[in-house]
Design an enzyme around this catalytic site. Structure first.
Site, PDB file in Angstrom:
ATOM      1  N   SER A 139      11.846 -23.072   5.607  1.00  0.00           N
ATOM      2  CA  SER A 139      11.161 -22.288   4.573  1.00  0.00           C
ATOM      3  C   SER A 139      12.048 -22.070   3.363  1.00  0.00           C
ATOM      4  O   SER A 139      13.264 -21.935   3.489  1.00  0.00           O
ATOM      5  CB  SER A 139      10.783 -20.925   5.155  1.00  0.00           C
ATOM      6  OG  SER A 139      10.251 -20.092   4.153  1.00  0.00           O
ATOM      7  N   ALA A 140      11.426 -22.007   2.182  1.00  0.00           N
ATOM      8  CA  ALA A 140      12.163 -21.713   0.960  1.00  0.00           C
ATOM      9  C   ALA A 140      12.354 -20.209   0.771  1.00  0.00           C
ATOM     10  O   ALA A 140      13.031 -19.770  -0.159  1.00  0.00           O
ATOM     11  CB  ALA A 140      11.394 -22.278  -0.241  1.00  0.00           C
ATOM     12  N   LYS A 179      13.052 -27.454  -1.994  1.00  0.00           N
ATOM     13  CA  LYS A 179      11.977 -28.443  -2.056  1.00  0.00           C
ATOM     14  C   LYS A 179      11.581 -28.638  -3.529  1.00  0.00           C
ATOM     15  O   LYS A 179      11.600 -27.656  -4.250  1.00  0.00           O
ATOM     16  CB  LYS A 179      10.763 -27.944  -1.260  1.00  0.00           C
ATOM     17  CG  LYS A 179      11.083 -27.619   0.207  1.00  0.00           C
ATOM     18  CD  LYS A 179       9.944 -26.818   0.847  1.00  0.00           C
ATOM     19  CE  LYS A 179      10.364 -26.285   2.205  1.00  0.00           C
ATOM     20  NZ  LYS A 179       9.363 -25.434   2.854  1.00  0.00           N
ATOM     21  N   ASP A 201       6.875 -25.491   7.802  1.00  0.00           N
ATOM     22  CA  ASP A 201       6.963 -24.533   6.720  1.00  0.00           C
ATOM     23  C   ASP A 201       6.355 -23.222   7.253  1.00  0.00           C
ATOM     24  O   ASP A 201       5.632 -23.233   8.259  1.00  0.00           O
ATOM     25  CB  ASP A 201       6.155 -25.080   5.528  1.00  0.00           C
ATOM     26  CG  ASP A 201       6.076 -24.093   4.391  1.00  0.00           C
ATOM     27  OD1 ASP A 201       7.109 -23.476   4.068  1.00  0.00           O
ATOM     28  OD2 ASP A 201       4.979 -23.921   3.818  1.00  0.00           O
ATOM     29  N   LEU A 202       6.659 -22.113   6.596  1.00  0.00           N
ATOM     30  CA  LEU A 202       6.136 -20.824   7.067  1.00  0.00           C
ATOM     31  C   LEU A 202       4.937 -20.345   6.236  1.00  0.00           C
ATOM     32  O   LEU A 202       3.817 -20.204   6.744  1.00  0.00           O
ATOM     33  CB  LEU A 202       7.250 -19.769   7.009  1.00  0.00           C
ATOM     34  CG  LEU A 202       6.832 -18.338   7.304  1.00  0.00           C
ATOM     35  CD1 LEU A 202       6.438 -18.176   8.772  1.00  0.00           C
ATOM     36  CD2 LEU A 202       7.961 -17.370   6.959  1.00  0.00           C
ATOM     37  N   ASP A 203       5.202 -20.106   4.934  1.00  0.00           N
ATOM     38  CA  ASP A 203       4.187 -19.486   4.078  1.00  0.00           C
ATOM     39  C   ASP A 203       3.006 -20.430   3.861  1.00  0.00           C
ATOM     40  O   ASP A 203       3.166 -21.516   3.302  1.00  0.00           O
ATOM     41  CB  ASP A 203       4.792 -19.139   2.706  1.00  0.00           C
ATOM     42  CG  ASP A 203       5.907 -18.096   2.820  1.00  0.00           C
ATOM     43  OD1 ASP A 203       5.780 -17.202   3.665  1.00  0.00           O
ATOM     44  OD2 ASP A 203       6.888 -18.184   2.064  1.00  0.00           O
ATOM     45  N   THR A 206       0.856 -15.987   4.115  1.00  0.00           N
ATOM     46  CA  THR A 206       1.704 -15.341   3.113  1.00  0.00           C
ATOM     47  C   THR A 206       1.666 -16.072   1.763  1.00  0.00           C
ATOM     48  O   THR A 206       2.064 -15.495   0.750  1.00  0.00           O
ATOM     49  CB  THR A 206       3.161 -15.262   3.611  1.00  0.00           C
ATOM     50  OG1 THR A 206       3.412 -16.417   4.408  1.00  0.00           O
ATOM     51  CG2 THR A 206       3.407 -14.012   4.412  1.00  0.00           C
ATOM     52  N   LYS A 256       3.857 -22.989  -5.008  1.00  0.00           N
ATOM     53  CA  LYS A 256       4.025 -23.067  -3.545  1.00  0.00           C
ATOM     54  C   LYS A 256       5.232 -23.923  -3.193  1.00  0.00           C
ATOM     55  O   LYS A 256       5.408 -25.018  -3.729  1.00  0.00           O
ATOM     56  CB  LYS A 256       2.782 -23.685  -2.901  1.00  0.00           C
ATOM     57  CG  LYS A 256       1.564 -22.781  -2.904  1.00  0.00           C
ATOM     58  CD  LYS A 256       0.401 -23.466  -2.187  1.00  0.00           C
ATOM     59  CE  LYS A 256      -0.835 -22.587  -2.223  1.00  0.00           C
ATOM     60  NZ  LYS A 256      -2.010 -23.307  -1.667  1.00  0.00           N
ATOM     61  N   GLU A 289       3.417 -28.865   6.156  1.00  0.00           N
ATOM     62  CA  GLU A 289       3.531 -28.186   4.859  1.00  0.00           C
ATOM     63  C   GLU A 289       2.183 -27.917   4.193  1.00  0.00           C
ATOM     64  O   GLU A 289       1.234 -28.681   4.384  1.00  0.00           O
ATOM     65  CB  GLU A 289       4.299 -29.102   3.897  1.00  0.00           C
ATOM     66  CG  GLU A 289       5.772 -28.838   3.812  1.00  0.00           C
ATOM     67  CD  GLU A 289       6.129 -27.568   3.047  1.00  0.00           C
ATOM     68  OE1 GLU A 289       5.226 -26.970   2.412  1.00  0.00           O
ATOM     69  OE2 GLU A 289       7.293 -27.158   3.087  1.00  0.00           O
ATOM     70  N   ASP A 290       2.121 -26.877   3.371  1.00  0.00           N
ATOM     71  CA  ASP A 290       0.911 -26.640   2.568  1.00  0.00           C
ATOM     72  C   ASP A 290       1.187 -26.848   1.074  1.00  0.00           C
ATOM     73  O   ASP A 290       0.308 -26.613   0.256  1.00  0.00           O
ATOM     74  CB  ASP A 290       0.393 -25.209   2.774  1.00  0.00           C
ATOM     75  CG  ASP A 290       1.319 -24.176   2.170  1.00  0.00           C
ATOM     76  OD1 ASP A 290       2.561 -24.356   2.240  1.00  0.00           O
ATOM     77  OD2 ASP A 290       0.820 -23.189   1.598  1.00  0.00           O
TER      78      ASP A 290
HETATM   79  C1  BG6 Z   1       8.077 -20.397  -0.227  1.00  0.00           C
HETATM   80  C2  BG6 Z   1       6.794 -20.075  -0.928  1.00  0.00           C
HETATM   81  O1  BG6 Z   1       7.866 -20.472   1.145  1.00  0.00           O
HETATM   82  O2  BG6 Z   1       9.068 -19.409  -0.501  1.00  0.00           O
HETATM   83  C3  BG6 Z   1       7.027 -19.884  -2.405  1.00  0.00           C
HETATM   84  O3  BG6 Z   1       5.883 -21.148  -0.730  1.00  0.00           O
HETATM   85  C4  BG6 Z   1       8.124 -18.830  -2.632  1.00  0.00           C
HETATM   86  O4  BG6 Z   1       5.818 -19.469  -2.997  1.00  0.00           O
HETATM   87  C5  BG6 Z   1       9.369 -19.231  -1.885  1.00  0.00           C
HETATM   88  O5  BG6 Z   1       8.416 -18.708  -4.017  1.00  0.00           O
HETATM   89  C6  BG6 Z   1      10.495 -18.206  -2.027  1.00  0.00           C
HETATM   90  O6  BG6 Z   1      10.121 -17.036  -1.356  1.00  0.00           O
HETATM   91  P1  BG6 Z   1      10.907 -15.651  -1.468  1.00  0.00           P
HETATM   92  O7  BG6 Z   1      10.285 -14.824  -0.361  1.00  0.00           O
HETATM   93  O8  BG6 Z   1      12.355 -15.948  -1.224  1.00  0.00           O
HETATM   94  O9  BG6 Z   1      10.647 -15.107  -2.823  1.00  0.00           O
HETATM   95 MG    MG Z   2       4.168 -23.067   2.189  1.00  0.00          MG
END
Ligand code: BG6
Ligand code: MG
Length: 230
Positions: free
Chosen positions: A116-117, A147, A9-11, A17, A45, A171-172
């Protein structure tokens, strides 16, 4: 079975982030008269922007009854705030231990993907100077189900052509750990046991991550390998 790939995962895993997403939602919440605290944030998250907004709205003291267009506007507003916050991201913002872990994975000839989402994932990765560090990126644009559905992780394994049980997901978020487990992969959680009780291997923060520690836990895990099928 030996692991063949890591899917990160990224964020909140590679860089902080997750905190920027939180600050942006907190501000949107304040404008809507909704308190976004850290407890609610745990549930934001890993889930998509629009699903996050729905979860924020569900915490309103009185129903707000927004139209689809108004929801789009609030989601756009949140993204603008978020994009302002990530402008300053640079390579030194990689979380502690991440560089060493990525290097060990490379040296062990294992594959590396980002799952990543976030629709901002590619730009964040570029600003971190890691665009060339992964073999494959799955972001929100490539999948139908976010997810906790396992599609993000399955998509990376399918791209590599390897079995799900040969993958380790990092993942976090609770949603992300659920997704990894549902794919039949080995889940590594970063955070508190309270939030991530389903993680197969848990560390409090990224500085505790080592390839050796993860591989030892992977080998000791007997249930890894009940793959989900779409
Ligand atoms: C995920 C985050 O990586 O991305 C979520 O954990 C976030 O908090 C989701 O809502 C979507 O991100 P973005 O940048 O497309 O709004
Ligand atoms: Mg995350």
């Amino acid at each position: 079975m030996q692991p063949q790939a890591f899917i990160f995962d990224l964020d909140g895993v590679i860089t902080d982030t997750a905190e920027f997403h939180y600050l942006a939602w907190k501000q949107i919440g304040a404008e809507l008269g909704i308190e976004v605290d850290r407890k609610l944030n745990e549930r934001l998250k890993g889930v998509s922007r629009m699903e996050s907004l729905e979860r924020v709205l569900a915490a309103a003291p009185r129903p707000l009854d927004l139209s689809a267009g108004e929801k789009e506007q609030w989601a756009t507003q949140k993204n603008l705030l978020y994009q302002g916050l990530i402008e300053t991201i640079r390579p030194s913002d990689r979380l502690p231990g991440i560089d060493e872990l990525l290097k060990s994975i490379r040296n062990a000839d294992l594959l590396l993907a980002l799952g990543s989402a976030s629709r901002n994932a590619k730009v964040v990765l570029e600003r971190l100077g890691l665009a060339g560090a992964v073999d494959y990126i799955v972001d929100a644009g490539q999948i139908r189900f976010g997810k906790p559905h396992p599609e993000t992780f399955m998509n990376a394994a399918d791209y590599f052509g390897i079995p799900y049980e040969a993958c380790v997901g990092v993942e976090d978020s609770a949603a992300g750990i659920e997704a990894i487990n549902a794919a039949g992969m080995f889940s590594v959680g970063i955070g508190s046991p309270d939030a991530l009780r389903e993680a197969k291997y848990l560390v409090a923060d990224t500085s505790e991550l080592t390839l050796g520690g993860i591989l030892e836990a992977y080998r000791g895990d007997e249930d890894c390998g009940s793959p989900f099928r779409l």
